[in-house]
Design an enzyme around this catalytic site. Structure first.
Site, PDB file in Angstrom:
ATOM      1  N   LYS A  37     -23.182  23.379 -32.923  1.00 56.48           N
ATOM      2  CA  LYS A  37     -22.318  24.568 -32.955  1.00 56.48           C
ATOM      3  C   LYS A  37     -20.846  24.162 -32.970  1.00 56.48           C
ATOM      4  O   LYS A  37     -20.464  23.205 -32.280  1.00 56.48           O
ATOM      5  CB  LYS A  37     -22.634  25.439 -31.733  1.00 56.48           C
ATOM      6  CG  LYS A  37     -21.916  26.775 -31.696  1.00 56.48           C
ATOM      7  CD  LYS A  37     -22.387  27.602 -30.502  1.00 56.48           C
ATOM      8  CE  LYS A  37     -21.704  28.951 -30.433  1.00 56.48           C
ATOM      9  NZ  LYS A  37     -22.188  29.771 -29.297  1.00 56.48           N
ATOM     10  N   SER A  46     -23.863  34.403 -30.245  1.00 58.57           N
ATOM     11  CA  SER A  46     -22.869  33.830 -31.140  1.00 58.57           C
ATOM     12  C   SER A  46     -23.339  32.562 -31.851  1.00 58.57           C
ATOM     13  O   SER A  46     -22.735  32.182 -32.849  1.00 58.57           O
ATOM     14  CB  SER A  46     -21.593  33.521 -30.365  1.00 58.57           C
ATOM     15  OG  SER A  46     -21.842  32.523 -29.395  1.00 58.57           O
ATOM     16  N   SER A 106     -26.088  33.799 -26.081  1.00 54.17           N
ATOM     17  CA  SER A 106     -25.763  33.304 -27.416  1.00 54.17           C
ATOM     18  C   SER A 106     -26.707  32.263 -27.998  1.00 54.17           C
ATOM     19  O   SER A 106     -26.635  31.982 -29.185  1.00 54.17           O
ATOM     20  CB  SER A 106     -24.346  32.741 -27.430  1.00 54.17           C
ATOM     21  OG  SER A 106     -23.448  33.790 -27.650  1.00 54.17           O
TER      22      SER A 106
END
Ligand code: GLN
Length: 469
Positions: free
Chosen positions: A73, A148, A172
């Site tokens: 990420k 997210s 997330s």
């Protein structure tokens, strides 16, 4: 599609070279990226170079992830790679060092393919809050990926990477895992070093692994978990070896709270009951419980997370990192950099957080939310004396269409209804797909602090009962 364990096995037996493995994933990336947008930056040359080196060096005893590609990420630092957090304000910022998790992955032989798309600074549940455009759902690109860590979920679900890292402040990892039909773990707070993770809400943030099976997630976890002196909130609690996670679970009592199902879609409730029926048929004790203060999760989270975010994000002022707006004076430079650099949702959180902490309101908001959080923590400790794990749905709703803009508080914030509690109380939680229709249904196991082991053991049973892999 092969699992990470199968890929590692093929490399170990000499049935595939690391170069071949990496090339295959890069081809899939090439094929899918123009539609799905799961990555912000890809580093194919660096990945192939490292693959060649690993094939040449190949030691006698291969470390646990030797040759395994991983997607990371874009709020986790990888030395020499751009680190954007999907924000304009960090454009062009290159990380001068690697996060502890990345160092551990690399030491174990993994290869970082690139940095995945996300909601800006990890604030969001759809991936639409990305400066680089949304990552698109792996099952249907017209639908939101979740967030997210949407890019990390989509990349794994599409076979662009066998496993990935995400971060989870309020769901997330688990929510996008559920939206794309993969497995995701939010570890116990303090279990995995946050050194090199860009802070959103420091008392809630955790890095965690995402993969197609519980075993793959457990394997990556076993490599990255453990004490790190560079993170003052990291816990010095020993981590079991991976093989322990594969043992069958002993007899367990599983707590379920029927009072929180009213928020969920019918099909999701049905899937949840099927899991309960399966566990009963396997001889586990199911106990009906009330999860303390659960229904306050969303408002408490938004006050606590936004308050911490408003102070964490003060460092982006155009002086040290990334984007800087042109201006005549310093004040104006700050003002314009932040105005132009942050997206709308990030600004909203900074405003909410600044307000909650401000003189005259702090008691009413931040302190009150913190008090409820403490009650939640005390309550869940008591509950976990009575039951070994708690089973809840992962997400109350299915993904919706990109751009549909359902009402923010009513639908988007509520999509985190079942995930936030684990962050507020610091307990670990594992999301597992259990079938469904077009879009998957997932359930979540939450357990005692540092007892990821029970989640993996029971999670594996649930996973294989509902998935053919
Ligand atoms: N969706 C939640 C939010 O918008 C959680 C985000 C996260 O876990 N990083 O804040």
């Amino acid at each position: 599609m092969k699992t990470a364990l199968e890929i590692l096995d093929a490399i170990r037996r000499g049935e595939a070279t690391v170069y071949e493995v990496v090339s295959t994933f890069l081809e899939t990336i090439e094929e899918k990226e123009s539609i799905h947008n799961a990555f912000i930056n890809i580093y194919p040359e660096e990945a192939l170079e490292r693959a060649v080196r690993l094939d040449e060096e190949r030691p006698e005893h291969l470390p646990p992830l030797y040759g395994l590609p991983v997607a990371v990420k874009d709020n986790i630092a990888v030395r020499g790679m751009e680190l954007t957090c999907a924000s304009r304000i960090l454009l062009g910022f290159e990380s001068p060092y690697s996060a502890t998790v990345v160092k551990r992955l690399e030491r174990a032989g993994a290869i970082i393919l690139g940095k995945t798309n996300m909601d800006e600074f990890a604030m969001g549940s759809t991936n639409e809050n990305s400066y680089f455009g949304p990552a698109r759902n792996a099952i249907d690109p017209d639908y939101v990926a979740g967030g997210s860590s949407g890019g990390s979920a989509v990349a794994v679900a599409l076979g662009e990477a066998p496993v990935s890292l995400g971060s989870d402040t309020g769901g997330s990892i688990r929510q996008p895992a559920a939206f794309n039909g993969i497995v995701g773990l939010k570890p116990t707070y303090g279990r995995i070093s946050r050194y090199g993770l860009v802070s959103f809400a420091s008392s809630l943030d955790q890095i965690g692994p995402m993969g197609r099976t519980v075993e793959d997630v457990a394997l990556v976890y076993s490599v990255i978990a453990g004490y790190d002196p560079k993170d003052s909130t990291s816990a010095d609690v020993p981590v079991e070896p991976f093989s322990e996670y594969l043992n069958d679970p002993q007899d367990m009592t599983i707590g379920v709270d029927m009072g929180i199902l009213g928020e969920a879609d019918e099909e999701i409730v049905r899937g949840f009951y099927e899991v309960i029926a399966f566990l009963r048929s396997e001889g586990y004790r199911i106990r009906e419980v009330e999860i303390p203060y659960f229904r306050y999760s969303v408002p408490v989270y938004h006050i606590v997370a936004s308050s911490e975010a408003s102070s964490n994000l003060a460092r982006y002022d155009g002086v040290r990192y990334g984007y800087r707006a042109e201006a005549e004076h310093l004040e104006e430079m700050y003002y314009r950099t932040r105005t132009e650099g942050f997206g709308q949702e990030v600004k909203r959180r900074i405003l909410v957080g600044t307000f909650s902490l401000s003189y005259g309101y702090k008691n009413e908001y931040y302190l009150r939310a913190s008090r409820i959080r403490r009650l939640m923590k005390e309550g869940v400790l008591g509950l976990l004396d009575e039951v070994d794990v708690i089973l809840v749905p992962s997400v109350p709703v299915f993904p919706w269409k990109i751009g549909e803009h359902p009402d923010l508080i009513g639908k988007v914030y509520k999509a985190d209804y079942y995930t936030i509690f684990a962050n507020l109380t610091g307990i670990p939680a594992l999301s597992i797909p259990v079938g469904g229709g077009k879009f998957p249904v997932s359930v979540q196991l939450m357990g005692r602090h540092f007892d990821e082991k029970s989640l993996f053991r029971l999670g594996r049973r649930i996973f294989h009962a509902f998935n053919i892999i």
